[in-house]
Design an enzyme around this catalytic site. Structure first.
Site, mmCIF file in Angstrom:
data_model
loop_
_atom_site.group_PDB
_atom_site.id
_atom_site.type_symbol
_atom_site.label_atom_id
_atom_site.label_comp_id
_atom_site.label_asym_id
_atom_site.label_seq_id
_atom_site.Cartn_x
_atom_site.Cartn_y
_atom_site.Cartn_z
ATOM 1 N N ALA A 65 20.221 8.139 17.194
ATOM 2 C CA ALA A 65 21.332 8.181 18.152
ATOM 3 C C ALA A 65 22.584 7.678 17.435
ATOM 4 O O ALA A 65 22.492 7.009 16.407
ATOM 5 C CB ALA A 65 21.015 7.282 19.337
ATOM 6 N N GLY A 104 16.180 8.204 17.216
ATOM 7 C CA GLY A 104 16.231 9.404 18.047
ATOM 8 C C GLY A 104 15.965 10.671 17.258
ATOM 9 O O GLY A 104 15.512 11.670 17.815
ATOM 10 N N GLU A 107 12.333 10.922 17.328
ATOM 11 C CA GLU A 107 11.928 11.194 18.714
ATOM 12 C C GLU A 107 12.136 12.664 19.064
ATOM 13 O O GLU A 107 11.320 13.273 19.746
ATOM 14 C CB GLU A 107 12.697 10.286 19.672
ATOM 15 C CG GLU A 107 12.270 8.829 19.563
ATOM 16 C CD GLU A 107 13.110 7.907 20.408
ATOM 17 O OE1 GLU A 107 14.333 7.815 20.151
ATOM 18 O OE2 GLU A 107 12.576 7.269 21.320
ATOM 19 N N GLU A 127 14.654 1.169 15.708
ATOM 20 C CA GLU A 127 15.470 0.595 16.783
ATOM 21 C C GLU A 127 15.292 -0.924 16.903
ATOM 22 O O GLU A 127 16.228 -1.642 17.241
ATOM 23 C CB GLU A 127 15.131 1.244 18.119
ATOM 24 C CG GLU A 127 15.585 2.687 18.253
ATOM 25 C CD GLU A 127 14.593 3.690 17.694
ATOM 26 O OE1 GLU A 127 13.726 3.304 16.889
ATOM 27 O OE2 GLU A 127 14.697 4.883 18.059
HETATM 28 N N1 T1G Z 1 24.881 6.151 14.106
HETATM 29 C C1 T1G Z 1 26.175 6.135 13.694
HETATM 30 N N2 T1G Z 1 26.565 6.023 12.411
HETATM 31 C C2 T1G Z 1 25.581 5.910 11.491
HETATM 32 C C3 T1G Z 1 24.213 5.907 11.838
HETATM 33 C C4 T1G Z 1 23.884 6.044 13.216
HETATM 34 N N3 T1G Z 1 22.630 6.089 13.624
HETATM 35 N N4 T1G Z 1 23.502 5.776 10.683
HETATM 36 C C5 T1G Z 1 24.386 5.698 9.677
HETATM 37 N N5 T1G Z 1 25.633 5.777 10.152
HETATM 38 C C6 T1G Z 1 26.866 5.748 9.369
HETATM 39 C C7 T1G Z 1 27.066 4.435 8.657
HETATM 40 O O1 T1G Z 1 27.732 3.523 9.523
HETATM 41 C C8 T1G Z 1 27.929 4.860 7.489
HETATM 42 O O2 T1G Z 1 29.246 5.023 7.991
HETATM 43 C C9 T1G Z 1 27.409 6.248 7.154
HETATM 44 O O3 T1G Z 1 26.736 6.712 8.331
HETATM 45 C C10 T1G Z 1 26.449 6.243 6.001
HETATM 46 O O4 T1G Z 1 25.448 5.276 6.346
HETATM 47 C C11 T1G Z 1 17.594 6.548 21.373
HETATM 48 C C12 T1G Z 1 18.748 4.412 20.393
HETATM 49 C C13 T1G Z 1 20.280 7.023 7.704
HETATM 50 C C14 T1G Z 1 19.023 5.614 6.045
HETATM 51 O O5 T1G Z 1 18.859 2.706 12.916
HETATM 52 O O6 T1G Z 1 19.332 3.556 8.310
HETATM 53 O O7 T1G Z 1 18.208 6.265 17.578
HETATM 54 O O8 T1G Z 1 30.375 3.299 6.524
HETATM 55 O O9 T1G Z 1 25.781 3.861 4.295
HETATM 56 O O10 T1G Z 1 22.697 4.392 2.680
HETATM 57 O O11 T1G Z 1 15.726 5.686 20.326
HETATM 58 O O12 T1G Z 1 22.391 5.011 7.534
HETATM 59 O O13 T1G Z 1 30.340 5.710 5.853
HETATM 60 O O14 T1G Z 1 31.708 4.972 7.851
HETATM 61 O O15 T1G Z 1 23.697 3.610 5.733
HETATM 62 O O16 T1G Z 1 22.576 6.963 2.862
HETATM 63 C C15 T1G Z 1 18.305 4.414 14.985
HETATM 64 C C16 T1G Z 1 20.522 3.810 10.843
HETATM 65 C C17 T1G Z 1 19.548 4.442 15.815
HETATM 66 C C18 T1G Z 1 19.221 4.418 11.316
HETATM 67 C C19 T1G Z 1 21.292 6.533 5.517
HETATM 68 N N6 T1G Z 1 18.630 4.806 13.629
HETATM 69 N N7 T1G Z 1 21.012 4.396 9.619
HETATM 70 O O17 T1G Z 1 21.542 5.492 4.604
HETATM 71 O O18 T1G Z 1 24.059 5.696 4.340
HETATM 72 S S1 T1G Z 1 19.227 3.913 17.456
HETATM 73 C C20 T1G Z 1 18.891 3.890 12.688
HETATM 74 C C21 T1G Z 1 20.374 4.165 8.420
HETATM 75 C C22 T1G Z 1 18.340 5.210 18.131
HETATM 76 C C23 T1G Z 1 17.040 6.111 20.060
HETATM 77 C C24 T1G Z 1 17.740 4.943 19.483
HETATM 78 C C25 T1G Z 1 21.044 4.723 7.213
HETATM 79 C C26 T1G Z 1 20.403 5.999 6.641
HETATM 80 P P1 T1G Z 1 30.499 4.735 6.994
HETATM 81 P P2 T1G Z 1 24.730 4.487 5.149
HETATM 82 P P3 T1G Z 1 22.708 5.639 3.510
#
Ligand code: T1G
Length: 679
Positions: A65, A104, A107, A127
């Site tokens: 998400a 998500g 999911e 999450e």
């Molecule tokens: N949402 C918004 N922005 C995100 C994002 C996300 N989920 N993931 C990464 N970014 C942005 C980050 O802020 C950065 O921005 C850029 O992308 C590159 O990220 C309903 C509620 C995927 C392994 O927890 O683990 O789904 O600084 O530097 O090293 O159940 O990003 O460039 O402006 O980390 O290549 C669950 C979080 C969400 C995964 C890539 N998902 N992201 O790593 O790049 S909650 C997560 C990561 C959810 C549902 C629930 C990593 C990555 P900027 P980065 P990277």
């Protein structure tokens, strides 16, 4: 295929490929969610389409998400609407997972009728690391797919799996050696129709096995509402009909979204990423390539830093002045790797590969080929200036010349060279091969290119880089000095070391102030105080008594036969009482709230000054320093985030009160904090 819209649709040979193209990580923003529904509807309505594949562009499949939308009014369609639509699709849908399918993203893939993983696939429900639970069916579909007892720890710990493990557990149906799309197309076409939606509980496995898995998570669940939420949601798969369990999951997700811990963890997520952006970097500044490294000094830090380079696949030369020092240092490195092999966290083959990347040499001439040289010699400025002067003559043009100093003057070292633009600090934290924080210290003349090179290198080394300005102690140690000074004062005024440490551990630190100093060794601070003329009566007295910490079995605590956990020592209590008596301090019982405020609030005060001086570019940078360098509890966001939660004005008022009550004027709030409070 580039596309203006975040979701594209391409029909070829009876297969509709729905492709997400929403940089940087294909997060499921409102535009992506509605694009997905539109594309699925179009594919379903197209008589030429027999099957559908869900794919994505870029380095990830779907990162989850859009965390940036959290806390804002929800914009339809919800992710659950999208997941439900894909699961109900009249035509079979197979996910082609190339890259990260997280939260998500996984999911949505679980709602598809098949999943094919490419070699770079990473699958997980992280999450819980944001203080949440999966909120789009993950706690119900994954347990049905791989068994509740297997799914629960993965969900409650936010584990991410590679393709092989995902296949082994049944999370994906097939793994490919390259692009997953062709296999996904074939698999989708082979599914003449979508299999019936599985709502039964057969896939969950036995409730006893689930209960055992839940019990094993008991310690992690205690005091962590997100872990407990994961357990409760998976438990609901056994006790509630599917749709009611989904509703329970969504209700738990929404409750946790409002939880203070989750808000702090989401702050940390973005602060970590912002901290790695070099402030004010001119557009187009390119980092220089780094193919080889040299480390000057084979001591504890030098050896650890050499391991960091080797672990990242970068060949590194360790330089010493004598064969004896070099051999001792390299032996310590080998011993560290052997410990990892013994613990099973490293294979013997990988250890050998890493050892082969570390070469030892005598003399600074050995740095001649290195793209980056990290000086990790004795903390004495004159020696460091001498080393930089020699490196200036020896190192190749364009080499990055970095010091691992923890508080000395980078500009003075730069002035010893004719290339000050290439000189900066790369301050690793001990043990360097374990701690994530890397303070990248910007000298007055450090070029943007050198900074960009150090930050990119830091990320490549698996560190959390934070760019900081040059001052005594930079950000972390400068703020730690405030806490250390108050910890010493609290001892004299009436608190015992174990009371001070208990307050910090209760606040959420893994280790208290004095246990930390005992572990590092009191002699380090003693040497600095002698060099700078500073006094710390209790610490100095302990050092004079030979109580320099865990390594000698006695420090602020006593350590019986090599134990790692110290015990309170009446001798230390007596020593403190004597010193307090000599200083005419009337000791008193000091409550835990006063202890924690007098340890934490001066750090916040110093943080306000650091921000005003421009030593840190953002409050979040200070938070990241303390999270990854000193064990500040992530679910409290960091010192400056904590100040925001409490209100800077209330911190300033509390400091005024403690200054008046204790008579310690150093507790008074600085002008910087007062201005922050007034802002
Ligand atoms: N949402 C918004 N922005 C995100 C994002 C996300 N989920 N993931 C990464 N970014 C942005 C980050 O802020 C950065 O921005 C850029 O992308 C590159 O990220 C309903 C509620 C995927 C392994 O927890 O683990 O789904 O600084 O530097 O090293 O159940 O990003 O460039 O402006 O980390 O290549 C669950 C979080 C969400 C995964 C890539 N998902 N992201 O790593 O790049 S909650 C997560 C990561 C959810 C549902 C629930 C990593 C990555 P900027 P980065 P990277």
């Amino acid at each position: 295929m580039t596309q203006a819209r975040p979701v594209g649709l391409l029909v070829e040979d009876a297969v509709a490929v729905i492709r997400i193209g929403s940089p940087p990580v294909n997060a499921l923003s409102a535009a992506v969610r509605s694009g997905l529904l539109d594309a699925l509807a179009a594919a379903t309505a197209d008589p030429a389409v027999r099957a559908v594949v869900l794919a994505a562009e870029g380095r990830t499949f779907i990162a989850g998400a859009d965390i940036g939308e959290f806390g804002k009014p929800p914009v339809p369609p919800t992710l659950s609407d999208v997941v439900d639509a894909f699961e109900r699709s009249a035509k079979p849908v197979v996910a082609a997972i190339d890259g990260a399918a997280l939260g998500g993203g996984l999911e949505l893939a679980l709602a598809c009728h098949g999943r094919v993983a490419g070699p770079k696939a990473r699958l997980g429900l992280p999450e819980v690391k944001l203080g949440l639970v999966p909120g789009a069916g993950g706690t119900q579909r994954l347990p049905r797919l791989i068994g509740a007892a297997v799914a629960l720890p993965l969900i409650a710990q936010g584990t991410t799996l590679g393709p092989a493990d995902a296949l082994r557990l049944g999370m994906v149906d097939e793994v490919t050696g390259d692009d997953a799309l062709p296999a996904a197309r074939r698999r989708a076409l082979a599914l003449a129709a979508p299999p019936p939606r599985s709502r039964d509980r057969d896939g969950l496995g036995s409730h006893e096995d689930f209960e055992a898995a839940a019990t094993a998570l008991g310690k992690q669940a205690a005091g962590n509402p997100a872990v407990q939420g994961c357990i409760d949601c998976v438990a609901a798969a056994f006790s509630k009909p599917f749709d009611e369990a989904l509703a329970f999951e969504r209700q738990t997700f929404r409750r946790l979204m409002e939880d203070a811990r989750s808000k702090a963890l989401r702050h940390v997520f973005f602060a970590e990423r912002a901290a790695a952006q070099v402030p004010g970097l001119p557009a187009g500044t390119a980092a220089r390539p780094v193919a080889s490294a040299a480390v000057v000094g084979a001591g504890t830090m030098g050896g650890g830093i050499a391991m960091v380079f080797s672990n990242a696949g970068i060949p590194v030369t360790v330089i010493e002045t004598s064969q004896e020092a070099l051999d001792r240092g390299l032996e310590r490195v080998r011993a560290n790797y052997d410990t990892s092999v013994r613990r099973g966290s490293l294979s013997a083959e990988e250890r050998d590969r890493r050892l082969a990347r570390i070469q030892g040499q005598i003399g600074l001439d050995a740095a001649v080929e290195a793209d980056v040289v990290v000086e990790a010699a004795f903390e004495e400025l004159g020696l460091k200036r001498e080393i930089f002067g020699t490196l200036d003559r020896v190192a190749k043009p364009g080499a990055l010349l970095a010091s691992n100093t923890s508080y000395l003057d980078i500009d003075s070292m730069a002035a010893a060279t004719a290339r000050p633009g290439d000189v900066l600090g790369m301050h690793f934290f001990s043990p360097a091969n374990v701690m994530k924080l890397l303070e990248v210290v910007r000298g007055a003349q450090t070029t943007p290119e050198a900074l960009a090179t150090a930050v990119e290198l830091g990320r490549r080394l698996g560190k959390q880089p934070v760019v900081v300005g040059a001052c005594h102690g930079f950000v972390g140690n400068r703020m730690l000095a405030r806490r250390t000074a108050q910890a010493e004062r609290l001892l004299l005024e009436g608190a015992a070391p174990e009371e001070v440490d208990a307050a910090l551990v209760e606040f959420g630190f893994r280790m208290g102030q004095f246990a930390m100093i005992d572990l590092a060794g009191l002699d380090i601070g003693w040497r600095v105080r002698k060099a700078t003329g500073k006094k710390a009566p209790v610490a100095d007295a302990l050092c004079e008594a030979g109580r320099i910490g865990q390594k000698v079995g006695r420090g602020y605590y006593r350590y019986s036969d090599g134990a790692r956990q110290g015990e309170p020592d009446p001798e230390v209590h007596t020593l403190i009482e004597c010193i307090a008596g000599e200083q005419g301090i009337a000791r008193r019982a000091i409550g835990r709230q006063e202890i924690i405020e007098r340890l934490i609030f001066p750090m916040i005060d110093e943080g306000a000054r650091i921000l005003e001086e421009g030593i840190a570019a953002r409050p979040g940078d200070i938070d990241v320093v303390w999270l990854h360098g000193y064990g500040w509890p992530a679910w409290r966001g960091g010192p400056m985030y904590h100040a925001g939660v409490l209100g800077a004005a209330s911190v300033a008022r509390a400091l005024e009160g403690h200054a008046a009550r204790s008579g310690d004027s150093t507790l008074r709030p600085s002008d910087a904090l007062s201005r922050m409070a007034a802002a």
